[in-house]
Motif scaffolding. Structure first.
Motif, PDB file in Angstrom:
ATOM      1  N   VAL A 137      56.646 -52.709 -63.647  1.00 56.52           N
ATOM      2  CA  VAL A 137      56.768 -54.117 -63.309  1.00 56.52           C
ATOM      3  C   VAL A 137      57.282 -54.836 -64.546  1.00 56.52           C
ATOM      4  O   VAL A 137      57.293 -54.286 -65.644  1.00 56.52           O
ATOM      5  CB  VAL A 137      55.425 -54.723 -62.837  1.00 56.52           C
ATOM      6  N   LEU A 138      57.709 -56.050 -64.365  1.00 58.01           N
ATOM      7  CA  LEU A 138      58.274 -56.833 -65.459  1.00 58.01           C
ATOM      8  C   LEU A 138      57.424 -58.068 -65.723  1.00 58.01           C
ATOM      9  O   LEU A 138      56.957 -58.722 -64.787  1.00 58.01           O
ATOM     10  CB  LEU A 138      59.695 -57.284 -65.107  1.00 58.01           C
ATOM     11  N   THR A 139      57.270 -58.396 -66.994  1.00 58.21           N
ATOM     12  CA  THR A 139      56.646 -59.668 -67.343  1.00 58.21           C
ATOM     13  C   THR A 139      57.680 -60.762 -67.123  1.00 58.21           C
ATOM     14  O   THR A 139      58.873 -60.489 -66.956  1.00 58.21           O
ATOM     15  CB  THR A 139      56.217 -59.691 -68.823  1.00 58.21           C
TER      16      THR A 139
ATOM     17  N   SER B  16      63.147 -62.597 -67.509  1.00 57.72           N
ATOM     18  CA  SER B  16      64.040 -63.607 -68.060  1.00 57.72           C
ATOM     19  C   SER B  16      65.143 -62.960 -68.895  1.00 57.72           C
ATOM     20  O   SER B  16      66.324 -63.277 -68.726  1.00 57.72           O
ATOM     21  CB  SER B  16      63.246 -64.601 -68.907  1.00 57.72           C
ATOM     22  N   ALA B  17      64.767 -62.049 -69.776  1.00 54.76           N
ATOM     23  CA  ALA B  17      65.744 -61.391 -70.641  1.00 54.76           C
ATOM     24  C   ALA B  17      66.740 -60.567 -69.829  1.00 54.76           C
ATOM     25  O   ALA B  17      67.937 -60.590 -70.096  1.00 54.76           O
ATOM     26  CB  ALA B  17      65.025 -60.515 -71.662  1.00 54.76           C
ATOM     27  N   ARG B  18      66.249 -59.857 -68.838  1.00 55.76           N
ATOM     28  CA  ARG B  18      67.120 -58.986 -68.038  1.00 55.76           C
ATOM     29  C   ARG B  18      68.007 -59.772 -67.093  1.00 55.76           C
ATOM     30  O   ARG B  18      69.122 -59.369 -66.796  1.00 55.76           O
ATOM     31  CB  ARG B  18      66.271 -57.996 -67.224  1.00 55.76           C
TER      32      ARG B  18
ATOM     33  N   GLY C 290      68.798 -63.182 -67.446  1.00 56.26           N
ATOM     34  CA  GLY C 290      69.495 -64.295 -68.066  1.00 56.26           C
ATOM     35  C   GLY C 290      69.050 -65.645 -67.538  1.00 56.26           C
ATOM     36  O   GLY C 290      69.727 -66.649 -67.739  1.00 56.26           O
ATOM     37  N   VAL C 291      67.903 -65.683 -66.868  1.00 59.79           N
ATOM     38  CA  VAL C 291      67.369 -66.914 -66.285  1.00 59.79           C
ATOM     39  C   VAL C 291      66.122 -67.313 -67.067  1.00 59.79           C
ATOM     40  O   VAL C 291      65.255 -66.479 -67.336  1.00 59.79           O
ATOM     41  CB  VAL C 291      67.030 -66.696 -64.789  1.00 59.79           C
ATOM     42  N   ALA C 292      66.033 -68.568 -67.429  1.00 57.64           N
ATOM     43  CA  ALA C 292      64.903 -69.060 -68.221  1.00 57.64           C
ATOM     44  C   ALA C 292      63.575 -68.861 -67.484  1.00 57.64           C
ATOM     45  O   ALA C 292      63.531 -68.969 -66.255  1.00 57.64           O
ATOM     46  CB  ALA C 292      65.091 -70.542 -68.539  1.00 57.64           C
ATOM     47  N   PRO C 293      62.510 -68.599 -68.228  1.00 59.97           N
ATOM     48  CA  PRO C 293      61.190 -68.462 -67.582  1.00 59.97           C
ATOM     49  C   PRO C 293      60.825 -69.672 -66.724  1.00 59.97           C
ATOM     50  O   PRO C 293      60.237 -69.518 -65.657  1.00 59.97           O
ATOM     51  CB  PRO C 293      60.230 -68.306 -68.766  1.00 59.97           C
TER      52      PRO C 293
ATOM     53  N   LEU D 257      64.747 -58.536 -59.902  1.00 54.57           N
ATOM     54  CA  LEU D 257      66.012 -58.728 -60.627  1.00 54.57           C
ATOM     55  C   LEU D 257      67.168 -58.962 -59.664  1.00 54.57           C
ATOM     56  O   LEU D 257      67.993 -59.858 -59.863  1.00 54.57           O
ATOM     57  CB  LEU D 257      66.316 -57.512 -61.501  1.00 54.57           C
ATOM     58  N   ARG D 258      67.227 -58.171 -58.605  1.00 52.51           N
ATOM     59  CA  ARG D 258      68.301 -58.338 -57.624  1.00 52.51           C
ATOM     60  C   ARG D 258      68.155 -59.651 -56.871  1.00 52.51           C
ATOM     61  O   ARG D 258      69.139 -60.318 -56.557  1.00 52.51           O
ATOM     62  CB  ARG D 258      68.318 -57.176 -56.641  1.00 52.51           C
ATOM     63  N   ARG D 259      66.930 -60.002 -56.568  1.00 52.62           N
ATOM     64  CA  ARG D 259      66.707 -61.264 -55.868  1.00 52.62           C
ATOM     65  C   ARG D 259      67.135 -62.451 -56.731  1.00 52.62           C
ATOM     66  O   ARG D 259      67.757 -63.395 -56.241  1.00 52.62           O
ATOM     67  CB  ARG D 259      65.253 -61.388 -55.443  1.00 52.62           C
ATOM     68  N   VAL D 260      66.812 -62.401 -58.011  1.00 52.40           N
ATOM     69  CA  VAL D 260      67.208 -63.487 -58.917  1.00 52.40           C
ATOM     70  C   VAL D 260      68.731 -63.553 -59.018  1.00 52.40           C
ATOM     71  O   VAL D 260      69.310 -64.639 -58.988  1.00 52.40           O
ATOM     72  CB  VAL D 260      66.550 -63.324 -60.303  1.00 52.40           C
TER      73      VAL D 260
END
Length: 153
Positions: free
Chosen positions: A11-13, A18-20, A22-25, A54-57
């Motif tokens: 899972v991702l924090t 955000s880092a992966r 490119g979208v701000a927290p 990630l894909r959804r974002v």
């Protein structure tokens, strides 16, 4: 919900997402509040996102870029399967749904581009002088301003 590989949960924090992506927290938190993405909470109340987020974002960002409203994006995301990563076919289905709408927007923008200088630039939308774009100031009867563009798109 998280995928298990080699005994570890992947899972991702919020920082990793955000880092992966490119979208701000703060934007990720907003997306979560809007029901666009979801997160699990750790016992310490920290967010953890599945990797398919990630894909959804990415889908959200691209959809926003072409002008799809967040409510429509949410509806589209709700139609995706839960419990598995969406496939290429899932994404293709969603893009087909919006193709007609995007084609209409493109046509409206081309119309605006082609007529912008001659129409809005001369101010004929509120004067009785343009017999080509606004004969007898018929558009002025519906109100002031660029009335012609309200019906485009």
């Amino acid at each position: 919900m998280p995928r298990i590989e080699g005994g570890k949960t992947h899972v991702l924090t919020v920082g990793e997402l955000s880092a992966r992506s490119g979208v701000a927290p703060s934007a990720l938190h907003f997306y979560e509040r809007q029901g666009l993405i979801g997160a699990e909470r750790t016992p310490g109340n920290q967010r953890r996102y599945r990797r398919d987020t990630l894909r959804r974002v990415a889908f959200i960002r691209v959809s926003q870029r072409v002008g799809i409203p967040l409510a429509r994006i949410r509806e589209a995301l709700e139609s995706l399967p839960s419990g598995r990563t969406p496939t290429k076919a899932d994404w293709a289905r969603l893009s087909r749904i919006w193709r007609t709408e995007l084609d209409e927007r493109i046509a409206a923008l081309e119309h605006l581009r082609d007529d912008l200088t001659g129409c809005i630039g001369c101010g004929c939308l509120s004067l009785r002088t343009c017999t080509l774009q606004n004969p007898s100031d018929t558009l002025g009867e519906t109100g002031a301003g660029p009335r012609r563009w309200d019906d485009v798109g």
